[in-house]
Design a protein around this motif. Structure first.
Motif, short mmCIF file in Angstrom:
data_model
loop_
_atom_site.label_atom_id
_atom_site.label_comp_id
_atom_site.label_asym_id
_atom_site.label_seq_id
_atom_site.Cartn_x
_atom_site.Cartn_y
_atom_site.Cartn_z
N GLU A 1 26.75 2.33 -29.02
CA GLU A 1 25.43 2.78 -29.45
C GLU A 1 25.00 4.01 -28.67
OE1 GLU A 1 20.89 1.03 -30.11
OE2 GLU A 1 22.37 -0.12 -28.96
N GLU A 2 25.25 4.00 -27.33
CA GLU A 2 24.87 5.14 -26.51
C GLU A 2 25.65 6.40 -26.89
OE1 GLU A 2 23.64 3.76 -22.11
OE2 GLU A 2 25.60 3.00 -22.73
N LEU A 3 26.85 6.18 -27.40
CA LEU A 3 27.69 7.31 -27.78
C LEU A 3 27.47 7.72 -29.23
CD1 LEU A 3 31.02 6.20 -26.07
CD2 LEU A 3 29.31 7.80 -25.20
N GLY A 4 26.54 7.00 -29.90
CA GLY A 4 26.24 7.35 -31.29
C GLY A 4 27.41 7.08 -32.23
N SER B 1 28.99 10.73 -31.95
CA SER B 1 28.03 11.84 -32.02
C SER B 1 28.25 12.77 -30.84
CB SER B 1 26.60 11.29 -32.00
OG SER B 1 25.67 12.33 -31.70
N LYS B 2 28.52 14.02 -31.13
CA LYS B 2 28.74 14.99 -30.06
C LYS B 2 27.51 15.09 -29.16
CE LYS B 2 30.16 19.76 -29.16
NZ LYS B 2 30.65 21.03 -29.75
N ASP C 1 24.97 13.93 -24.04
CA ASP C 1 23.78 13.40 -23.36
C ASP C 1 24.18 12.35 -22.33
OD1 ASP C 1 22.05 15.03 -24.70
OD2 ASP C 1 21.43 13.52 -26.18
N PHE C 2 25.11 11.47 -22.72
CA PHE C 2 25.53 10.43 -21.78
C PHE C 2 26.23 11.04 -20.57
CE2 PHE C 2 28.98 7.80 -20.13
CZ PHE C 2 28.23 6.75 -19.59
N LEU C 3 27.19 11.92 -20.82
CA LEU C 3 27.96 12.50 -19.71
C LEU C 3 27.05 13.30 -18.77
CD1 LEU C 3 31.20 13.68 -21.54
CD2 LEU C 3 30.91 11.67 -20.09
N SER C 4 26.13 14.04 -19.34
CA SER C 4 25.25 14.87 -18.49
C SER C 4 24.23 14.03 -17.73
CB SER C 4 24.55 15.93 -19.35
OG SER C 4 23.74 15.32 -20.34
N TYR D 1 34.07 16.14 -25.22
CA TYR D 1 33.76 15.55 -26.53
C TYR D 1 35.00 15.43 -27.39
CZ TYR D 1 32.44 15.28 -31.40
OH TYR D 1 32.39 14.92 -32.71
N SER D 2 35.84 16.45 -27.37
CA SER D 2 37.07 16.40 -28.17
C SER D 2 37.96 15.23 -27.76
CB SER D 2 37.85 17.72 -28.03
OG SER D 2 37.11 18.80 -28.55
N ILE D 3 38.03 14.98 -26.44
CA ILE D 3 38.82 13.85 -25.95
C ILE D 3 38.24 12.54 -26.44
CG2 ILE D 3 39.57 12.61 -23.88
CD1 ILE D 3 39.60 15.34 -22.43
N VAL D 4 36.92 12.39 -26.35
CA VAL D 4 36.26 11.17 -26.80
C VAL D 4 36.43 11.00 -28.31
CG1 VAL D 4 34.05 9.96 -26.99
CG2 VAL D 4 34.60 11.25 -24.91
N GLU D 5 36.26 12.08 -29.04
CA GLU D 5 36.39 12.05 -30.50
C GLU D 5 37.78 11.58 -30.92
OE1 GLU D 5 35.35 15.10 -34.16
OE2 GLU D 5 36.45 15.86 -32.42
N GLU D 6 38.80 12.04 -30.22
CA GLU D 6 40.17 11.65 -30.55
C GLU D 6 40.46 10.21 -30.14
OE1 GLU D 6 42.75 14.45 -28.72
OE2 GLU D 6 42.06 16.15 -29.93
#
Length: 461
Positions: free
Chosen positions: A89-92, A124-125, A130-133, A175-180
């Motif tokens: 949920e936090e990562l959308g 969600s990018k 937002d989470f990482l920052s 984000y690209s790493i998470v997306e993959e």
């Protein structure tokens, strides 16, 4: 007959009713089938997706139920050996509508279906960033930027300043790493995004950097000593070169060309004002004597600058003369005459070999006659002549000699067969009028071997 007609009509009416009922039944069944078909196109039948019961739900409602169900799924992020946990949920994380359409098309409405969400979710990018920052270490005030390794000067030597890894993240790359990585629902998923860190481009192990540091230290350890004809020495060593270095953060300037040019300008000016000449006298070390201006060569500035720069760059120490427009008389001495007034000795070298080593008698200093010191060259050679002049009391003299070798005004080298002793302190009270008196055999050897371009060094040791 009337009864028969009635039966027929009744039968006929009954058939019509049955026909109507059949048609109605067909229509109802058709409507039901159409309804079921239409329902199956927009709703799931007896279906579970990723373990979630989505039976009889529309695609939109199934999507909502699935996202609510997987929202608490946790993902662990690893950044440089540190771990952080976020929920879907936090990562959308969102279930793909396109994926649900595919599942809807592939279902068997009248049988039980079990599906997974493989390649069916996306993140969600904006929420990932937002989470990482929001991670404390990655917040702007706590970010340490990466820094390249570089060569610095510590005041004595050049050294490599180690790189700073830092903790700055390239959020687009993260984000690209998470997306993959998040394409379905996975428990205990660990995503390492260390590779998304912005790393220094130059490390302390970089071969080019190491070579450059070694090159500079090699230059720093080089000693260049330029000696002029008078024996004065001008040196470039580490103490001098340290003053050439200007450090500015990760960069520095060494200013070699500029400072070598200044150095050569200094020795060039000094060379123009040389008034003495220095040679290594036989058995006495370095000795100095006056020089004549017309015999002083000029320093070739550009050639000397390039010569010194080449020596520094190659790390080759050097002690010697600058590059002159012509070789100075003190260099590469192999053939010359050497006269030491103090020791009353005369030496002659030809091609590096000493062919004369004899005592002499020079100017009578007690009577005010001095043999000039300096670098001279033969003016003439005369065999069997008479030397004439005036004594200090005004009387005239005439001295016959076999070997007359004048080198400066009335001064010369010659035999003195009227003397039975040479050397010692004879010159102080019973010396010559300034000439260099020699035994006949020694005078003959010099006379036979001396040339007009052979220097005659006369000095006091």
């Amino acid at each position: 007959m009337a009864n028969k007609d009635v039966s027929y009509n009744d039968m006929r009416k009954g058939c019509n009713k049955l026909l109507v009922l059949g048609l109605i039944l067909i229509l109802v069944i058709g409507a039901v089938l159409v309804g079921v078909y239409e329902f199956s196109r927009t709703h799931f039948g007896r279906t579970t997706i990723q373990g979630v019961d989505c039976s009889w739900l529309s695609m939109e409602n199934a999507k909502e139920r699935l996202e609510n169900s997987i929202g608490e799924t946790e993902v662990t992020f690893t950044i440089d050996d540190k771990s952080y946990v976020a929920t879907y949920e936090e990562l959308g994380v969102e279930v793909s509508s396109e994926k649900l359409k595919q599942l809807l098309k592939s279902q068997n409405f009248f049988s039980k279906n079990e599906f997974s969400l493989e390649n069916g979710v996306s993140v969600s990018k904006e929420k990932v960033i937002d989470f990482l920052s929001s991670i404390p270490e990655l917040q702007e005030e706590n970010v340490v930027n990466p820094q390249n390794a570089y060569v610095r000067f510590d005041g004595n030597n050049f050294a490599i300043e180690k790189e700073v890894i830092g903790n700055k993240i390239d959020y687009d790359k993260a984000y690209s790493i998470v997306e993959e990585s998040i394409t379905d629902v996975s428990e205990n998923l660990n995503i390492n995004i260390t590779s998304a860190m912005e790393l220094p481009q130059v490390l302390s192990t970089d071969e080019a950097l190491i070579n450059e540091c070694d090159r500079l230290n090699n230059i720093l350890s080089t000693v260049i000593t330029i000696k002029l004809m008078d024996g004065s020495a001008y040196t470039i060593d580490s103490d001098v070169m340290k003053t050439w270095v200007v450090q500015d953060g990760e960069s520095f300037t060494f200013n070699m060309q500029k400072n070598v040019t200044r150095f050569v300008d200094e020795i060039s000016k000094a060379a123009e004002n040389v008034t003495t000449v220095q040679i290594e006298g036989t058995d006495v070390g370095y000795v100095t004597m006056p020089a004549f201006e017309e015999r002083i060569p000029k320093v070739m500035k550009e050639e000397t600058i390039n010569f010194i720069m080449d020596k520094l760059e190659s790390g080759e120490s050097y002690t010697g003369k600058p590059i002159y427009d012509e070789d100075p008389v003190t260099e590469n001495l192999t053939s010359y005459v050497e006269i030491d007034i103090t020791r009353q000795r005369v030496f002659m070298y030809v091609d590096g070999k000493c062919i004369v080593d004899t005592s002499t008698v020079t100017g009578n200093i007690g009577a005010g006659y001095y043999t000039p010191t300096g670098v001279f060259y033969l003016n003439n050679k005369v065999y069997n002549t008479v030397l004439r002049g005036t004594n200090s009391d005004g009387s005239k003299y005439a001295s016959p000699v076999l070997y007359w070798m004048p080198f400066y005004r009335g001064y010369g080298i010659h035999d003195a067969n009227w003397r039975d002793k040479f050397g010692g302190e004879i010159y102080k009270h019973s010396g010559s009028h300034g000439c260099v008196n020699l035994p006949t055999n020694a005078a003959k050897t010099i006379y036979d071997n001396i040339t007009y371009d052979m220097p005659i060094f006369i000095y006091q040791s």
